[in-house]
Motif scaffolding. Sequence first.
Motif, short mmCIF file in Angstrom:
data_model
loop_
_atom_site.label_atom_id
_atom_site.label_comp_id
_atom_site.label_asym_id
_atom_site.label_seq_id
_atom_site.Cartn_x
_atom_site.Cartn_y
_atom_site.Cartn_z
N PHE A 266 0.82 -1.21 0.00
CA PHE A 266 0.00 0.00 0.00
C PHE A 266 0.86 1.26 0.00
O PHE A 266 0.56 2.24 -0.71
N PHE A 267 1.92 1.27 0.78
CA PHE A 267 2.71 2.49 0.93
C PHE A 267 3.47 2.87 -0.33
O PHE A 267 3.80 4.04 -0.53
N ASP A 288 2.78 -0.19 13.52
CA ASP A 288 4.11 0.41 13.46
C ASP A 288 4.47 0.80 12.04
O ASP A 288 5.17 1.80 11.82
N ALA A 289 3.98 0.04 11.04
CA ALA A 289 4.23 0.41 9.65
C ALA A 289 3.52 1.72 9.32
O ALA A 289 4.05 2.57 8.58
N TYR A 290 2.32 1.90 9.85
CA TYR A 290 1.60 3.14 9.61
C TYR A 290 2.34 4.33 10.22
O TYR A 290 2.53 5.36 9.57
N SER A 293 5.37 5.27 8.28
CA SER A 293 5.06 6.01 7.04
C SER A 293 4.81 7.48 7.31
O SER A 293 4.92 8.31 6.41
N GLN A 294 4.51 7.81 8.56
CA GLN A 294 4.31 9.20 8.95
C GLN A 294 5.60 9.84 9.47
O GLN A 294 5.59 10.99 9.91
N GLY A 295 6.70 9.09 9.41
CA GLY A 295 7.98 9.62 9.86
C GLY A 295 8.16 9.61 11.36
O GLY A 295 9.06 10.26 11.89
#
Length: 353
Positions: A266-267, A288-290, A293-295
Amino acid sequence: MAPDLSLDSDEWAGMDISVRRGNDHDPSWFAGLDDRITAPAAPFDLVIVGAGISGCVFAQRASKELGLRSLIVDKRDHIGGNCYDFVNAKGFRVSQYGVHLFHTVHERVWEYVNKFSEWIPYEHRVKGSVDVDGKGYKIVPIPPNRDTVNALFPGADLKTDQDTEDWLNARRSVNDNPKNGEESALTRAGPELYEAIFKHYTKKQWDKWPEELDASVLARIPVRTNTDDRYFSDPHQALPKHGYTRIFENMIMGDENITVRLKVDFFEHREMFKALAKKSVVFTGPIDAYYASQGLPKLEYRSLRFFEEYHEPEGGFYQPCLQLNYPGPEVDYTRIVEYKHKPNQPAGVREHK
């Protein structure tokens, strides 16, 4: 199957996942980002990230109750998320991400899951191999109960719930506001059970001593005064007859409102997927992946490493139960799981050595 808690190694290095039988799939799930997905007029109300429990249930409910069309994407090569199981090269049904047990207090949840699978009654019982003061290992119930205390501390000679309550109260710390896991465990178990059951197991599981963890972490495990040796006390406890993966197949396969694409990250295509969703993007993947992705900083999760061993013991079983914990510091793993004990194994497995 004993998980080694090394952080710097491949989690599947000690596990044969070359053969994964017993499940079904739709070939279109592996079609990638073809024209049916990327066309501007692609008819998706929802893009759901993750084909595990939450993603499949969300898509099924959205279809059947609201008539919404969903696209499910998952970077793994299978559905079912961490519940994914399969029949391996030796003929055993195993779980790639560790054993899962179904239990619920909610009648509506029980009714819902019965739409997608037959179920075999199963009450999970965990034992621990514990050595107190070098006197030899004993197999005891976990969570600890009256039988645990009597086995590890024979002088206790507890015969009733009240005997056990009195024994514990004589040892428990008085602390109405425990600040960490150690204080929490000592208020419920006292120092002897804390050392034998909780302290070192927590370090192996989390790579933190109990005093480094929030009080709520160790508060989740009960200390019982009776002889109930079930891990859960919920009224509905069972295993799916044909495995967990079959549940999710039955949820989504053949539903014209649900499209699935596996091995798609998805990313890597986030903006495209956001544009495809007429209503919402529903993220059910690893939290944690989400955040990454937000830094944001990496969450403090531990990795597990799984090792397989095959034995042919007298009597057919290697150990007395499905899950045998090792809470002491003598070994670096937390538990051994013998899948042969599970009653939803394929026909004949439990009779074979």
